[in-house]
Design an enzyme around this catalytic site. Structure first.
Site, short mmCIF file in Angstrom:
data_model
loop_
_atom_site.label_atom_id
_atom_site.label_comp_id
_atom_site.label_asym_id
_atom_site.label_seq_id
_atom_site.Cartn_x
_atom_site.Cartn_y
_atom_site.Cartn_z
N TYR A 345 -15.19 4.33 24.18
CA TYR A 345 -14.20 3.27 23.97
C TYR A 345 -13.35 3.62 22.75
O TYR A 345 -13.88 3.92 21.67
CB TYR A 345 -14.94 1.96 23.75
CG TYR A 345 -14.10 0.69 23.74
CD1 TYR A 345 -12.72 0.71 23.92
CD2 TYR A 345 -14.70 -0.55 23.56
CE1 TYR A 345 -11.97 -0.46 23.92
CE2 TYR A 345 -13.97 -1.74 23.56
CZ TYR A 345 -12.60 -1.67 23.74
OH TYR A 345 -11.85 -2.83 23.73
N CYS A 346 -12.01 3.61 22.92
CA CYS A 346 -11.07 3.83 21.82
C CYS A 346 -11.37 5.17 21.14
O CYS A 346 -11.49 6.19 21.81
CB CYS A 346 -11.12 2.65 20.86
SG CYS A 346 -9.85 2.68 19.57
N VAL A 347 -11.52 5.20 19.82
CA VAL A 347 -11.76 6.47 19.14
C VAL A 347 -13.13 7.02 19.51
O VAL A 347 -13.36 8.24 19.42
CB VAL A 347 -11.61 6.30 17.61
CG1 VAL A 347 -12.70 5.42 17.04
CG2 VAL A 347 -11.61 7.64 16.91
N GLY A 349 -14.05 7.18 22.50
CA GLY A 349 -13.68 8.00 23.65
C GLY A 349 -13.02 9.30 23.23
O GLY A 349 -13.24 10.35 23.84
#
Length: 608
Positions: A345-347, A349
């Protein structure tokens, strides 16, 4: 005729009755103003004390960079007398039209407004913004000037794109800050509340301001939710599970099964270290983790440490080794499985994508599918956070982080709030510090304010390699002394973007999809960075779009995509099962690993 004297007396009394904007008790009002000023003095002291001791966070303050950026804009307009005259004439024309409009209204004529708020602007909803001539004038003058300021940027032909982007961002900050809705004397609703309470609202508000600056150690820690209403393990992060492993950077949580059989491949979630993982487990109705467990996943989550001085030198290699690979080892020990589905998720990821490229070089193929949620791997179109990522600002930030080994969590929270100042800053400034009201109990904003620190080496690596130089997308990022390439990542990928994302814009996620070496299923969800992800099927909210492979132009893809109502979660589940649907008996935490504690663990409870 006997009633006439009473009628005249009633009229006289009505005329003598103070209006809604008149102070009723001057003594009480003056006393409360003195009390409010006393609390404001405490707030100023709380701001000044850490600075006088050299303890305030360093780095370039946003105001400093804003002045530099807007000075470049001013140079363009003032550098040519004809341009300066044209800009001034445009502003004066708008103001003259407004003055004439106001004069006609004062003369009793019906006139249409010169400027009206945009649809959905909640700042000017009180009826007196329209009905009272003074407040209507202030509102329209503000709109005329703020729109003129925006047009200065649009019409400036000599600005490079980075300066233009920064100027647009900072002009939004200035425009939102100077709104008449943010000041007691120019906001009809605020002034009525102030005189009705005799100024008690300002006493409460300034007291909260002093408390919040003290809590932020010299910087304002804006309260966006009632801090006393939520507690981890009591009101949120409630999905049953156990902490089964712990490294110096991460705790690994395994959740209790909710089905008799589970998918053979376990599910490992890598959340961002910039925020805490329980955004995916806010409460039972909103929890992606609980929902995934109920679909038959054996769910493992990385809970990152809230770093301090001990973690200052740990960069991405450490987070991969002591986080992701440590988690994969733990999953294998707990389940016996070497094949895993992973979610980033987000950073989190972005870290997962880089780790996959490194693992491909090492022939470590334990991750068989990757799901990226609002994740950027190409930062060309990275949005407004790029404003904070130029060489000068990063150097100043690195110098400041070098003192303690980390970036204070409040700095990142402020940066994220600045992406949407009209929603995340000024409504709370007005509600808390001018109206003197505690914010509502809202779990999402409680999570948003539960800040985490950034380890210095980790944050510097991220800013330089992603936002500043975009090395991951170019195949130039180095991990463990080797350049990595996303083309080496050939596993199936589910790549989710959200349409209104201010942090990982949908176009940016789309462009990054083409960098991987395997098949990418791009899905676009309605809403933004959080609500578009945390959207359970039971809510019946929003929609999502699916289409062809994410190649070419984003707008072309969207025009030809198919819209589906509701949550993307079931669509993701179908995609996961299409990759591998075999099931086995459910696995209990602790069957082949130690149990170190109950979920949500210890690391997530550490406050910044």
């Amino acid at each position: 005729m006997a009633d006439a004297p009473r009628t005249e007396a009633t009229q006289e009394e009505a005329q003598a009755e103070p209006g809604p904007y008149a102070i009723k008790d001057f003594d009480a009002f003056a006393l409360n103003m003195a009390r409010a000023l006393e609390q404001l003095g405490k707030a100023a002291g709380n701001w000044a004390e850490p600075r006088s001791k050299g303890e305030a966070a360093g780095g370039i303050e946003p105001a400093t960079d804003m002045v530099k950026t807007l000075s470049k804009l001013a140079e363009y307009w003032l550098g040519d007398p004809s341009r300066a005259f044209a800009a001034q004439s445009k502003l004066m024309g708008g103001m003259m039209s407004l003055w004439m409009n106001a004069a006609q209204r004062m003369a009793g004529e019906k006139v249409a407004p010169i400027a009206e708020p945009d649809k959905g602007d909640k700042r000017f909803q009180d009826k007196d913004w329209q009905e009272q001539a003074l407040f209507d004038f202030l509102k329209q003058a503000y709109l005329v000037v703020s729109r003129w300021g925006s047009e200065l940027i649009t019409d400036a032909e000599g600005l490079d794109e980075r300066t233009r982007h920064k100027a647009e961002f900072y002009m939004r900050q200035v425009s939102n800050a100077l709104s008449p809705s943010n000041f007691v004397l120019t906001n009809p609703e605020l002034w009525r509340e102030t005189v009705e309470s005799g100024g008690e609202n300002l006493v409460r508000g300034m007291t909260m301001l002093a408390e919040d600056i003290a809590l932020g150690k010299g910087d304002l820690r804006l309260r966006q939710a009632d801090r006393s209403s939520f507690e981890l393990g009591r009101d949120m992060a409630l999905t049953p599970g156990k902490v089964i492993a712990r490294s110096e950077l991460a705790e690994i949580i395994q959740y209790e099964p909710a089905t008799d059989t589970v998918l053979k491949r376990p599910l490992l979630i890598c959340p961002p270290w910039i925020n805490k993982f329980y955004i995916l487990d806010l409460n039972p109705k909103k929890s992606f983790i609980r929902w995934a467990v109920e679909q038959g996943h054996t769910v493992f989550v990385i809970s990152w440490v809230n770093p301090d001085e001990r973690h200052g030198t740990m960069a991405w290699e450490a987070y991969i080794e002591h986080g992701l690979r440590f988690a994969l080892d733990t999953v294998e020990q707990a389940t016996g499985e070497k094949k895993v589905n992973a979610v980033g998720y987000c950073v989190g990821g972005t870290l997962l994508a880089a780790a996959l490229a490194l693992m491909a070089k090492d022939k470590d193929r334990r991750i068989k599918t990757a799901t990226f949620l609002t994740t950027q791997v190409d930062f060309t179109h990275a949005g407004d956070l790029k404003v904070f990522a130029d060489e000068e600002q990063i150097e100043a930030l690195e110098k400041a982080m070098g003192v303690k080994g980390y970036l204070d969590g409040n700095r990142m929270a402020t940066a994220f709030n600045m992406l949407r100042p009209g929603d995340l800053i000024w409504p709370y400034m007005v509600n808390n510090y001018l109206r003197g009201k505690e914010p509502a109990a809202f779990d999402l904003l409680f999570w948003n304010a539960d800040a985490t620190r950034m380890a210095a080496a980790n944050h510097s690596f991220y800013l330089r390699n992603c936002y500043l130089d975009n090395r991951l997308s170019k195949g130039e990022m180095k991990l463990a002394g080797r350049k990595i390439s996303l083309k080496d990542v050939r596993i199936p990928i589910f790549n989710l973007a959200t349409r209104e994302d201010h942090i990982a814009p949908a176009r940016s996620v789309f462009v990054g999809s083409s960098l991987f070496g395997g098949e990418v299923h791009y899905v676009l969800s309605g809403s933004g960075h959080i609500a578009g992800v945390v959207n359970p099927p039971s809510s019946g909210k929003y929609q999502y779009w699916t289409g062809d492979a994410p190649d070419g132009d984003f707008n072309h893809w969207l025009e030809n995509a198919t819209e589906h109502s509701g949550s993307w979660w079931p669509h993701w589940q179908s995609w996961i099962e299409s990759q591998h649907a075999k099931r086995v008996a459910a696995r209990k935490p602790g069957a082949s690993t130690p149990i170190l504690g109950e979920a949500p663990g210890e690391y997530v409870r550490v406050k910044a």
